[in-house]
Design a protein around this motif. Structure first.
Motif, PDB file in Angstrom:
ATOM      1  N   MET A   1      21.586  59.248  80.661  1.00  0.00           N
ATOM      2  CA  MET A   1      21.800  58.132  79.752  1.00  0.00           C
ATOM      3  C   MET A   1      22.204  56.898  80.561  1.00  0.00           C
ATOM      4  N   VAL A   2      21.623  55.768  80.207  1.00  0.00           N
ATOM      5  CA  VAL A   2      21.990  54.487  80.800  1.00  0.00           C
ATOM      6  C   VAL A   2      22.642  53.651  79.708  1.00  0.00           C
ATOM      7  N   TYR A   3      23.839  53.175  80.007  1.00  0.00           N
ATOM      8  CA  TYR A   3      24.553  52.310  79.080  1.00  0.00           C
ATOM      9  C   TYR A   3      24.460  50.876  79.579  1.00  0.00           C
ATOM     10  N   ILE A  29      18.333  54.943  77.029  1.00  0.00           N
ATOM     11  CA  ILE A  29      19.334  53.883  77.165  1.00  0.00           C
ATOM     12  C   ILE A  29      20.024  53.646  75.828  1.00  0.00           C
ATOM     13  N   ILE A  56      31.223  55.748  72.525  1.00  0.00           N
ATOM     14  CA  ILE A  56      30.674  56.524  73.642  1.00  0.00           C
ATOM     15  C   ILE A  56      31.819  57.050  74.492  1.00  0.00           C
ATOM     16  N   GLY A  58      30.958  58.036  77.923  1.00  0.00           N
ATOM     17  CA  GLY A  58      30.552  57.632  79.255  1.00  0.00           C
ATOM     18  C   GLY A  58      30.369  58.742  80.262  1.00  0.00           C
ATOM     19  N   ASP A  60      28.424  61.151  80.128  1.00  0.00           N
ATOM     20  CA  ASP A  60      27.009  61.543  80.210  1.00  0.00           C
ATOM     21  C   ASP A  60      26.168  60.463  80.885  1.00  0.00           C
ATOM     22  N   ALA A  61      26.821  59.473  81.459  1.00  0.00           N
ATOM     23  CA  ALA A  61      26.109  58.328  82.035  1.00  0.00           C
ATOM     24  C   ALA A  61      25.473  58.663  83.375  1.00  0.00           C
ATOM     25  N   ASP A  62      24.221  58.231  83.524  1.00  0.00           N
ATOM     26  CA  ASP A  62      23.560  58.228  84.822  1.00  0.00           C
ATOM     27  C   ASP A  62      23.771  56.878  85.490  1.00  0.00           C
ATOM     28  N   PHE A  64      25.650  52.687  84.570  1.00  0.00           N
ATOM     29  CA  PHE A  64      26.202  51.633  83.732  1.00  0.00           C
ATOM     30  C   PHE A  64      25.580  50.322  84.203  1.00  0.00           C
ATOM     31  N   PHE A  85      35.511  52.819  82.157  1.00  0.00           N
ATOM     32  CA  PHE A  85      34.203  53.391  82.492  1.00  0.00           C
ATOM     33  C   PHE A  85      33.810  53.073  83.926  1.00  0.00           C
ATOM     34  N   ALA A  89      33.103  55.614  86.937  1.00  0.00           N
ATOM     35  CA  ALA A  89      31.857  55.597  87.696  1.00  0.00           C
ATOM     36  C   ALA A  89      32.121  55.577  89.194  1.00  0.00           C
TER      37      ALA A  89
END
Length: 182
Positions: A1-3, A29, A56, A58, A60-62, A64, A85, A89
């Motif tokens: 996922m991209v936020y 996204i 969210i 975060g 699950d983020a790939d 930000f 976040f 990261a």
């Protein structure tokens, strides 16, 4: 996922180019507002975010993504949840991509120390300890930085190259008439 984070005053080209190109690449996204569900860009374009930042987690983020623009960048920087976040990261080696003025959010926290970075001209003094470059896009560690609205496509294609592969990015360049052939 991209936020992709949005705040009032964001630079529309930088945010929406990334949204468009990543969706063409079948990368999942979400446009995340740090304010209200409807966000107004720096040039008056209103965008409906997919969700609010408090919806969210975060983890699950790939990646930000931080678009620039003013006062969008300062509005993003003021958001405590976004700062959490970004710290997550950095601590967990998750990609962060920032364009235009947005790298100052990272620079002000000291995250860019010794990293090769670029930002919109005039904001370099906020990239504390960074090695300032002058190309369109820089990749250093888990950070991608880019110069401004005119480099938004290069920025987006770089993100695709990292999250998918160079072939996918190049195929999109050809399909979108950015490159002439395969």
């Amino acid at each position: 996922m991209v936020y992709i984070f949005l705040a009032d005053g964001f630079e529309e080209i930088e945010a929406l180019t990334v949204v468009d190109v990543l969706r063409r690449a079948d990368i999942e996204i979400k446009m995340v507002s740090v304010m209200d569900k409807t966000v107004t860009g720096g040039h008056g374009i209103m965008v409906q975010a997919d969700c609010l930042i408090d919806e969210i987690n975060g983890e699950d983020a790939d990646m930000f993504v931080l678009p620039g623009g003013m006062p969008g960048t300062t509005n993003l920087e003021k958001n405590e949840r976004l700062q959490e976040f970004l710290k997550y990261a950095v601590d967990n080696k998750v990609w962060i991509a920032a364009i235009c003025a947005a790298p100052i959010i990272l620079g002000n926290k000291g995250y860019l120390k010794d990293m090769h970075c670029i930002c919109f001209p005039g904001f370099e003094k906020y990239l504390q300890g960074a090695v300032i470059k002058d190309n369109h896009v820089n990749i250093s560690g888990k950070f991608i930085t880019s110069k401004g609205p005119g480099t938004a496509l290069d920025f987006a294609y770089t993100i695709v190259s990292i999250l998918k592969d160079d072939d996918t990015a190049h195929r999109l360049k050809v399909q979108m008439q950015y490159a002439n052939h395969y």
